[in-house]
Design a protein around this motif. Structure first.
Motif, PDB file in Angstrom:
ATOM      1  N   ARG A 139      -5.587  -3.887   3.073  1.00  0.00           N
ATOM      2  CA  ARG A 139      -6.974  -3.501   2.925  1.00  0.00           C
ATOM      3  C   ARG A 139      -7.651  -4.479   1.960  1.00  0.00           C
ATOM      4  N   SER A 140      -8.815  -5.014   2.439  1.00  0.00           N
ATOM      5  CA  SER A 140      -9.611  -5.865   1.549  1.00  0.00           C
ATOM      6  C   SER A 140     -10.559  -4.983   0.781  1.00  0.00           C
ATOM      7  N   PHE A 161      -2.305   7.702   0.425  1.00  0.00           N
ATOM      8  CA  PHE A 161      -3.083   6.754  -0.380  1.00  0.00           C
ATOM      9  C   PHE A 161      -3.971   5.888   0.500  1.00  0.00           C
ATOM     10  N   VAL A 162      -3.517   5.649   1.671  1.00  0.00           N
ATOM     11  CA  VAL A 162      -4.309   4.809   2.566  1.00  0.00           C
ATOM     12  C   VAL A 162      -5.585   5.530   2.973  1.00  0.00           C
ATOM     13  N   LEU A 208      -3.390  -4.470  -3.257  1.00  0.00           N
ATOM     14  CA  LEU A 208      -3.802  -3.615  -2.148  1.00  0.00           C
ATOM     15  C   LEU A 208      -3.870  -4.441  -0.843  1.00  0.00           C
ATOM     16  N   LEU A 263      -7.860   5.423   0.126  1.00  0.00           N
ATOM     17  CA  LEU A 263      -8.397   4.076  -0.035  1.00  0.00           C
ATOM     18  C   LEU A 263      -9.464   3.807   1.026  1.00  0.00           C
ATOM     19  N   ASP A 264      -9.204   4.261   2.180  1.00  0.00           N
ATOM     20  CA  ASP A 264     -10.189   4.042   3.245  1.00  0.00           C
ATOM     21  C   ASP A 264     -11.472   4.818   2.977  1.00  0.00           C
ATOM     22  N   PHE A 313      -1.121  -2.871   1.578  1.00  0.00           N
ATOM     23  CA  PHE A 313      -1.671  -1.953   2.576  1.00  0.00           C
ATOM     24  C   PHE A 313      -2.632  -2.676   3.546  1.00  0.00           C
ATOM     25  N   LEU A 359     -13.284   2.947   0.412  1.00  0.00           N
ATOM     26  CA  LEU A 359     -13.837   1.689   0.937  1.00  0.00           C
ATOM     27  C   LEU A 359     -14.985   1.945   1.913  1.00  0.00           C
TER      28      LEU A 359
END
Lengths: 184, 405
Positions: free
Chosen positions: A133-134, B395-396, A127, B399-400, A131, B403
């Motif tokens: 992102r950590s 997906f981003v 990831l 994912l965000d 992308f 997160l």
């Protein structure tokens, strides 16, 4: 623009004259027995294992980033990232959404329970590379074949580990995350 | 032995003699051993390759007379006996040498064919231990024909009826005066005649005609045939005459005989009086039932008219509505028909207590006042909040969102 399908044709190259194996034109690979790798991982310390796993994930994320961009759907990411993970022989990848929580599942990992941290490190590296992102990936549940990896921020990952260590079930942890109870 | 048989025997003997003289007619096609005496020397070379065993040995012996240039006045018998050499010695005999110029056929050799000793004499002179089949009678040249040796496997002489039929068309020839009848052939004929006599003797003893006609016997000559045709024609006794016509078919007996109905019994049944009912055998034992004892049971089927009058008509009957008039077409209804106004009006309020007849009258009279809830109109009782579509399209975004927890 449609997302290209994952095509593993000629991804693995065996050069018998040179006695080398290459995966998608990358550096040379070594085919190792899974139990031997598991024993090696077991004997290493945590930081070494995490570093080892992130290197593997970074390479996979690089190949995914070559085909996908930020607009890729979850299905496309599951297809391509899962394909790279399958080429490495770490099992079959899937995605789950528990509310707002993203959960990645890996089924049939040859390293079994001893390789869950390796899988978590691979996902973090992928990831990060694909992308930017950590993230912090925490194995929250496992059965005989499938392992669920929670993808959250690094801070949330630490809290979840604390919850799970205190005896909270993984479903309650997910519910608590969705309710915002984990926010610092 | 009857005179007729004697005549037959004589005819047979004459025929045998003629056959011997006329034998070259049959053998002519197979002439392989030309005789240097009766035939010109020219055919000799053609016959040298493979004559029969007996014939092969005969010609060379005959062609070796030392005085070939000057034929003797008469041929002696001993040289003619030589053909009876054994078959094993035949290969050692030299092949016939063809020297036609030195051989001249003696013109007087024709008679010796008849004057030669009988075939039976030849084996005696040779004294050969071979069986008769091998030591066949020596072949003798016959005049005026391309003589062919007789095969050794053929029996000496057998006379059949077919031969008799051939001979009967020719006039009988008189046997030569000096010729001797061959004993062997005569013996065979004797055997035949004996068998015929035995059959006739048996028939005569029985005195009964034979079951079937005997085989037609060929007459010796045309005249005899004509006479025999009239006299010896036999008619089978057991053969039904063709003019007898169809015979009466007798009924089949045994297993093949079909079951015949008993006509007499059937007629007896028909002659009897007609039965007016089942017979005793058909009914079997009949048990008479006793008369019923006790009071008689009476069932009253009368209808109570009071109950009909006091009964409340069913609500369904009150809600009956007349159907639209038949003057309208199918599928249409009369708009003027009301929505059952009479039903609501006619519903008598006083009939309700009748329905609640089980309730005590005192409680009904002192019951609480009832307040009915006002009717509710159509309204939205529940408000359903549908699930909002996934906010994360990529997906981003997903994912965000994860997160951000």
């Amino acid at each position: 623009m449609g997302t290209p399908r994952f095509d593993p044709t000629h991804s693995l190259e065996f050069n018998l004259d040179r006695g080398s194996v290459k995966l998608s034109g990358s550096l040379e690979r070594v085919l190792l027995p899974a139990d031997a790798l598991a024993a090696l991982v077991r004997g290493a310390d945590g930081e070494t294992r995490r570093d080892f796993a992130r290197r593997l994930g970074t390479e996979a994320g690089r190949r995914v980033a070559e085909r996908l961009d930020g607009s890729a759907t979850p299905e496309a990411v599951a297809e391509h990232l899962g394909g790279e993970l399958a080429l490495m022989g770490f099992g079959s990848l899937g995605l789950e959404r528990w509310g707002r929580v993203l959960v990645i599942t890996v089924n049939g990992s040859p390293l079994r329970g001893e390789g869950d941290e390796i899988l978590a490190g691979i996902v973090e590296g992928a990831l990060q590379r694909a992308f930017g992102r950590s993230s912090g990936v925490v194995p929250i549940q496992r059965d005989d074949q499938l392992v669920r990896l929670l993808v959250v921020s690094a801070g949330a990952a630490d809290r979840v580990r604390t919850w799970l260590g205190s005896g909270l079930s993984w479903s309650d942890a997910l519910a608590r995350l969705n309710s915002g109870g984990g926010a610092a | 032995m009857s005179g007729l048989n004697l005549q037959k025997l004589e005819a047979l003997l004459a025929r045998v003699r003629r056959n011997r003289t006329a034998a070259p007619v049959r053998v002519h096609a197979a002439a392989a051993a030309p005789q240097p005496v009766a035939a010109p020397p020219a055919p000799l070379p053609t016959s040298t390759p493979k004559p029969p065993p007996v014939a092969a040995s005969a010609p060379p012996l005959r062609m070796e007379p030392p005085v070939a240039s000057s034929p003797p006045p008469r041929v002696e018998p001993p040289p003619y006996v030589e053909p009876f050499v054994r078959a094993e010695e035949a290969p050692r005999v030299e092949p016939p040498r063809v020297e036609p110029p030195r051989i001249e056929p003696p013109p007087y050799l024709e008679p010796p064919a008849r004057t030669e000793p009988s075939p039976i004499e030849a084996p005696a002179s040779v004294a050969s231990p071979e069986p008769p089949a091998v030591a066949t009678p020596s072949w003798r040249p016959e005049p005026g024909s391309a003589v062919q040796a007789r095969p050794t496997s053929v029996p000496p002489m057998e006379i059949s009826d077919d031969d008799l039929l051939e001979v009967s068309t020719l006039p009988p020839d008189a046997a030569p005066a000096g010729a001797e009848s061959p004993q062997l052939e005569v013996g065979a004929i004797d055997v035949e005649v004996t068998a015929t006599d035995a059959e006739e003797a048996e028939e005569a003893e029985e005195g009964l005609p034979p079951a079937s006609s005997r085989r037609f016997k060929v007459p010796e000559s045309l005249d005899d045939g004509a006479v025999q045709g009239d006299s010896e024609r036999e008619i089978p006794v057991k053969t039904p005459p063709p003019e007898s016509g169809p015979q009466e078919a007798l009924p089949a007996t045994g297993l093949e005989a079909p079951r015949m109905p008993d006509v007499a019994e059937l007629e007896a049944d028909l002659s009897g009086p007609p039965s007016m009912g089942p017979t005793a055998e058909q009914l079997g034992e009949t048990i008479e039932l006793e008369a019923p004892r006790g009071p008689e049971l009476e069932i009253d089927v009368t209808v109570v008219a009071d109950e009909e009058e006091t009964s409340v008509p069913a609500p369904a009957e009150e809600l009956e509505v007349s159907l639209p008039s038949s003057s309208l077409q199918s599928g249409l209804y009369d708009v003027g028909v009301g929505s059952r106004p009479a039903a609501s009006v006619e519903a008598p309020a006083a009939e309700a207590p009748k329905l609640a007849a089980t309730a005590p009258h005192a409680a009904e009279e002192a019951g609480p006042e009832r307040t009915s809830r006002p009717a509710l109109g159509a309204t939205d009782v529940a408000a359903v909040a549908l699930a909002t579509p996934s906010s994360a399209r990529t997906f981003v975004e997903l994912l965000d969102a994860s997160l951000g927890l």
